[in-house]
Design an enzyme around this catalytic site. Structure first.
Site, PDB file in Angstrom:
ATOM      1  N   CYS A 176     -17.117 -63.713  11.460  1.00  0.00           N
ATOM      2  CA  CYS A 176     -16.164 -63.629  12.531  1.00  0.00           C
ATOM      3  C   CYS A 176     -16.555 -64.687  13.881  1.00  0.00           C
ATOM      4  CB  CYS A 176     -16.297 -62.200  13.314  1.00  0.00           C
ATOM      5  SG  CYS A 176     -15.231 -61.891  14.613  1.00  0.00           S
ATOM      6  N   LEU A 177     -15.478 -65.480  13.566  1.00  0.00           N
ATOM      7  CA  LEU A 177     -15.708 -66.879  14.650  1.00  0.00           C
ATOM      8  C   LEU A 177     -14.423 -67.182  15.372  1.00  0.00           C
ATOM      9  CD1 LEU A 177     -17.941 -69.538  12.728  1.00  0.00           C
ATOM     10  CD2 LEU A 177     -18.688 -67.829  14.730  1.00  0.00           C
TER      11      LEU A 177
END
Length: 318
Positions: free
Chosen positions: A91-92
């Protein structure tokens, strides 16, 4: 078997251009698509210096959607590193978990630099993030150089150019990675705060739209044929009835429960009740007119009887 692609597709054009730009490895990163799938890339990045990942070489996959670059890619690490979970989409702000922060001007190179820049940051419970101790991360960094990818045949010891300490290109790449991570992180925080404020604004808007006062004002243009005085009088009466039935400001209703709000709205007179309230005023005006007419008739009758009386009196005198 050779895979054929639509060369007129924007995604195919963009990916072929990026593949040509990233063909030669650097001392910090390298990425290329698989031979049989242009939409799946394998990449290798070097751990940022002066961090727990210094000396590590990490490998992963980038899966791109058919709508790329309008939609973001998904990033998966294949090498144990202590920061990102292996085999899981991380998750970026630049990955598929946050399409609202993605910009079509970003590229695979941008994603590689973002991974390098985000590695020293804290996971803070994000999807696919890990918070290993510095000792564990340093041990994994040394072990990462022996990793071999069976999917693309890359050996981490040979995937990147030898690192030249103090070179201008290395310092520029490190600085760019840090700056990019800072900008993307800041943009994600700004967009997140805006997104959290949207439901409150929407609830206020829905309450204003559903209020009887707003409905009365929205129907005003349909009665433009009435006189100016009647319109002003109706608006004044509507405002007075709304204030009497709901003395609290509209802004305070946002903190009231939906059941209580519906109960308050149920006490506000509808358009039918409003007409019923206005009806006695109309009847009173008609009653006043009838009384005035009756008085005029009585006065006229009195004048006639008086004239007859005077005429008879004059005859008797003669």
């Amino acid at each position: 078997m050779e895979t054929r692609y639509n060369l007129k597709s924007p995604a195919v054009k963009r990916l072929m251009k990026e593949a040509a730009e990233l063909k030669d490895p650097t001392d910090h990163y390298h990425a290329q698509p698989l031979e049989d799938n242009l939409f799946e890339w394998h990449f290798t990045v070097r751990g940022p210096p002066d961090s727990d990942f210094d000396g590590g070489v990490y490998h992963g996959r980038i899966v791109l959607p058919p709508e790329y670059p309008m939609k973001p890619p998904s990033i998966i690490l294949l090498t144990a590193n202590g920061r990102f979970e292996v085999g899981k989409k991380i998750c970026l702000s630049i990955s598929g978990h946050h399409p609202e922060t993605w910009q079509p001007s970003w590229s695979i190179r941008t994603a590689l630099l973002a991974i390098i820049g985000f590695m020293p940051t804290k996971g803070e419970g994000a999807i696919g993030s890990l918070d290993y101790t510095p000792e564990e991360r340093r041990a994994l960094a040394k072990k990462s150089q022996d990793f071999y990818c069976e999917g693309c045949g890359s050996l981490m010891k040979e995937a990147l150019l030898p690192l030249t300490s103090g070179s201008a290109s290395s310092e520029a790449a490190d600085k760019e990675a840090k700056e990019l991570a800072r900008q993307i992180s800041f943009k994600a925080e700004v967009n997140s705060s805006r997104k959290s404020a949207e439901p409150t604004d929407l609830s206020q808007y829905n309450h204003l739209v559903s209020s009887p006062k707003h409905q009365q004002e929205s129907t005003t243009p349909a009665f433009q044929s009435t006189s100016t005085n009647e319109v002003s009088e109706n608006q004044a009466n509507s405002a007075t009835s709304s204030q009497e039935s709901n003395p609290q400001p509209v802004a305070n209703n946002t903190s009231v429960s939906p059941r209580h709000r519906r109960a308050q709205q149920g006490r506000v007179p509808t358009s039918t009740n409003f007409n019923q309230v206005q009806q006695p005023r109309v009847n009173a005006s008609h009653m006043g007119s009838n009384v005035l007419i009756l008085l005029l008739v009585l006065a006229l009758a009195a004048l006639i009887f008086r004239r007859i009386y005077l005429a008879n009196e004059y005859v008797f005198e003669l």
